[in-house]
Scaffold this motif. Structure first.
Motif: not given
Length: 276
Positions: A268-275
């Motif tokens: 369950e994603v709380k945050s996602a960003s480019l690596s």
């Protein structure tokens, strides 16, 4: 099996679904006959891939790789592999690679072929030999590289990251893709067409050992080890923007427990960003 090569301008290859080697593999012909045929074809294909790197031509190199590849322990897009290679070539203008030994070929249960080699790489004035492996998988009737690595990298990547299910928050890195799953067939029709669903699949750069607590085990949740592919749930609009990119995801893990869940473990994603 037939591979077609045009030297040296093009290194494209093709293979029919009814090729000669696959027919032999399904027949009662001797192992020695099959091995002799396969050795020649896989050597030719691998040699051509090697020469494509020496030419340093992006379009030729790209033709060898699938859309997503397990590349030295990271699941990344084929186009990004070429970018990495070109950056390496720019930093090492004397780069050259040669295959000095074929160590073996083996067909994997899913039909892919693993070719083990020793490659001799020259870069920055140094020449070293590396045991390595290439895995070819058929994509739209054409054999493409779906995995590339060497023994040293495999040893370094072998240790899994130990994490726990929710409520623990975890941070994982990997390649975000849109994958296809099949829901429960309640219509009575063709499950592969009527029950097809898409979901956000995440190929993790470093495998996870997800440990269940005693209380979680009592409630039916189990420990899962060496997990490298999970389903992401959460803000689909945000995830859509990051498709086919290397992403850093923060969230909580939970075990598969119902419909519309297509991997053993989900996040369950709380945050996602480019690596980076």
């Amino acid at each position: 099996m037939k591979f077609f090569f045009l030297f040296p301008a093009l290194f494209l290859f093709s293979c029919s679904n009814t090729n000669s080697v696959e027919s032999k593999n399904d027949s009662s012909n001797s192992d020695s006959v099959k091995a002799t045929t396969v050795l020649s074809d896989w050597h030719s294909l691998t040699d051509s891939w090697c020469e494509s790197l020496n030419l340093k031509n992006a379009s030729i190199m790209r033709s060898f790789y699938a859309d997503s590849v397990l590349y030295y322990g990271d699941k990344i897009a084929g186009a990004d592999i070429v970018k990495r290679q070109q950056e390496y070539f720019n930093n090492n203008p004397d780069y050259h690679q040669k295959i000095v030994e074929y160590l073996g070929e083996e067909q994997q249960p899913e039909g892919n072929w693993r070719v083990r080699i020793t490659k001799r790489v020259t870069a920055s004035g140094k020449t070293e030999d590396y045991p390595a492996s290439i895995i070819f998988g058929k994509r739209n009737g054409i054999w493409k590289i779906i995995s590339e690595s060497d023994d040293i990298t495999d040893l370094k990547k072998g240790t899994s990251q130990v994490v726990h299910y929710a409520p623990e928050t975890v941070t994982v890195e990997g390649l975000l893709e849109e994958n296809t799953g099949f829901g429960k067939n309640t219509s009575g029709g063709d499950a592969k067409s009527d029950n097809k669903e898409t979901y956000y699949g995440f190929w993790i750069s470093k495998p996870l050992d997800i440990i269940a607590t005693d209380d979680q085990i009592k409630s039916g949740t189990i420990t899962e080890k060496n997990v490298d592919h999970i389903q992401l749930t959460g803000n689909e609009k945000e995830l859509q923007k990051l498709l086919n990119k290397k992403v850093l995801v923060v969230g909580t893990l939970y075990h598969q427990k119902g419909e519309h869940q297509f991997t053993k473990v989900l996040l369950e994603v709380k945050s996602a960003s480019l690596s980076n």
